[in-house]
Scaffold this active site. Structure first.
Site, short mmCIF file in Angstrom:
data_model
loop_
_atom_site.label_atom_id
_atom_site.label_comp_id
_atom_site.label_asym_id
_atom_site.label_seq_id
_atom_site.Cartn_x
_atom_site.Cartn_y
_atom_site.Cartn_z
CG ASP A 111 -3.06 12.93 7.45
OD1 ASP A 111 -2.70 13.81 6.65
OD2 ASP A 111 -2.47 11.85 7.59
CG LEU A 112 -5.53 12.00 1.46
CD1 LEU A 112 -6.99 11.57 1.38
CD2 LEU A 112 -5.20 12.88 0.26
CG ASP A 113 -0.91 11.17 1.71
OD1 ASP A 113 -1.56 10.67 0.79
OD2 ASP A 113 -0.29 12.25 1.60
CB THR A 134 -1.35 7.52 -0.39
OG1 THR A 134 -2.05 8.16 0.68
CG2 THR A 134 -2.25 7.38 -1.58
CE LYS A 143 3.99 6.38 8.08
NZ LYS A 143 3.45 5.32 8.94
N GLY A 144 3.50 13.13 7.27
CA GLY A 144 2.83 14.38 7.60
C GLY A 144 3.64 15.62 7.23
NE ARG A 164 5.67 17.08 -3.65
CZ ARG A 164 4.93 17.66 -4.60
NH1 ARG A 164 5.52 18.29 -5.59
NH2 ARG A 164 3.61 17.60 -4.57
CB SER A 180 -4.08 16.37 3.34
OG SER A 180 -2.99 15.85 2.62
CB ALA A 181 1.21 17.89 4.47
CB SER A 182 -0.92 15.55 -0.04
OG SER A 182 -0.73 15.26 -1.41
CE LYS A 239 -1.14 17.65 8.50
NZ LYS A 239 -1.64 16.34 8.07
CD GLU A 247 -1.99 13.99 11.02
OE1 GLU A 247 -1.24 13.02 10.80
OE2 GLU A 247 -2.06 14.96 10.24
CG ASP A 248 -0.58 8.64 9.08
OD1 ASP A 248 -0.72 9.87 8.90
OD2 ASP A 248 0.06 7.93 8.30
C1 BG6 Z 1 1.61 14.10 3.67
C2 BG6 Z 1 2.45 12.86 3.70
O1 BG6 Z 1 0.26 13.77 3.74
O2 BG6 Z 1 1.84 14.84 2.47
C3 BG6 Z 1 3.92 13.20 3.49
O3 BG6 Z 1 2.30 12.21 4.94
C4 BG6 Z 1 4.08 14.02 2.20
O4 BG6 Z 1 4.65 12.00 3.42
C5 BG6 Z 1 3.19 15.25 2.25
O5 BG6 Z 1 5.44 14.42 2.05
C6 BG6 Z 1 3.26 16.07 0.97
O6 BG6 Z 1 2.70 15.31 -0.07
P1 BG6 Z 1 2.78 15.65 -1.62
O7 BG6 Z 1 1.77 14.72 -2.23
O8 BG6 Z 1 2.41 17.10 -1.78
O9 BG6 Z 1 4.17 15.39 -2.03
MG MG Z 2 -0.67 11.01 7.11
#
Ligand code: BG6
Ligand code: MG
Length: 219
Positions: free
Chosen positions: A9-11, A17, A45-46, A49, A114-116, A145, A169-170
């Protein structure tokens, strides 16, 4: 077990972050007129958005139209981008670079899960983009997730069985995702909130120490 794919996982695992996501959502909550605590933030978390926004609104007892939600999600991302546009390799969490290099040296593939949707920018700014064999992020998946898609995609691409994958993962949602498909779920952070994980370490330095012993014995 001979592990073949280490998925990160990233964040909040590789990069510090998670605090910026919290600060950005906190600004939104303040503007909407309710308070949002660090403890509330654990639930986000995870989570993607838009799903995070839905949880935030339920905490504030608010209900908005789809259009308003799109606008607020974009506003939150604007605040978040303000923070991450300034990040440097100094914001890599302890042991992050070392553990990526370590797994490669042991012959494992290294993947991002990562979900980001901002992951590329963060990987570039922190200088670790080249450390991944496979990058799966919020732009690649249709389900967030705790659905395991963000982890199974790298395994599927590389034709690696799920039980040969280790996930770092966190978040509770991420641990549930990994466990649901039989991947080894390693929590990074608080053992109480991550109690569903197979193992929990306070940081990646200690995780690396554990896997150095484990992989030396079993490989
Ligand atoms: C996850 C974070 O890695 O990414 C979440 O833990 C975040 O908090 C999700 O909502 C989506 O991220 P982004 O950067 O696409 O808004
Ligand atoms: Mg995370």
């Amino acid at each position: 077990m001979k592990y073949q794919n280490a998925i990160f996982d990233l964040d909040g695992v590789l990069v510090d972050t998670a605090k910026y996501h919290y600060l950005a959502w906190n600004k939104i909550a303040g503007r909407l007129g309710f308070s949002f605590t660090q403890q509330d933030n654990e639930r986000l978390k995870g989570v993607s958005r838009m799903d995070s926004l839905k949880i935030l609104l339920s905490i504030g007892g608010l209900s908005l139209t789809d259009e308003e939600m799109q606008r607020i999600a974009a506003e939150k991302n604007g605040y978040y981008l303000d923070y991450i546009s300034r990040i440097t390799p100094d914001e890599l969490l302890a042991g992050a670079k070392e553990i990526l290099v370590f797994f490669h040296s042991k012959g494992l593939n290294v993947s991002l899960g990562s979900a980001s949707k901002n992951s590329r920018l963060i990987l570039e700014k922190t200088g670790i983009a080249q450390d991944f064999d496979c990058i799966i992020d919020g732009n690649c998946v249709t389900k967030a997730k705790p659905d395991p898609q963000v982890f199974t995609q790298s395994a599927d691409r590389m034709q690696i069985s799920y039980c040969a994958c280790i996930v770092f993962e966190d978040s509770v949602a991420g641990i549930q995702a990994a466990k649901s498909v039989g991947m080894l779920a390693v929590g990074i952070g608080d053992p109480q909130s991550l109690r569903q994980a197979d193992k929990v370490f306070p940081d990646l330095l200690q995780a690396k120490q554990y896997f150095s012993h484990y992989l030396t014995e079993s490989y």
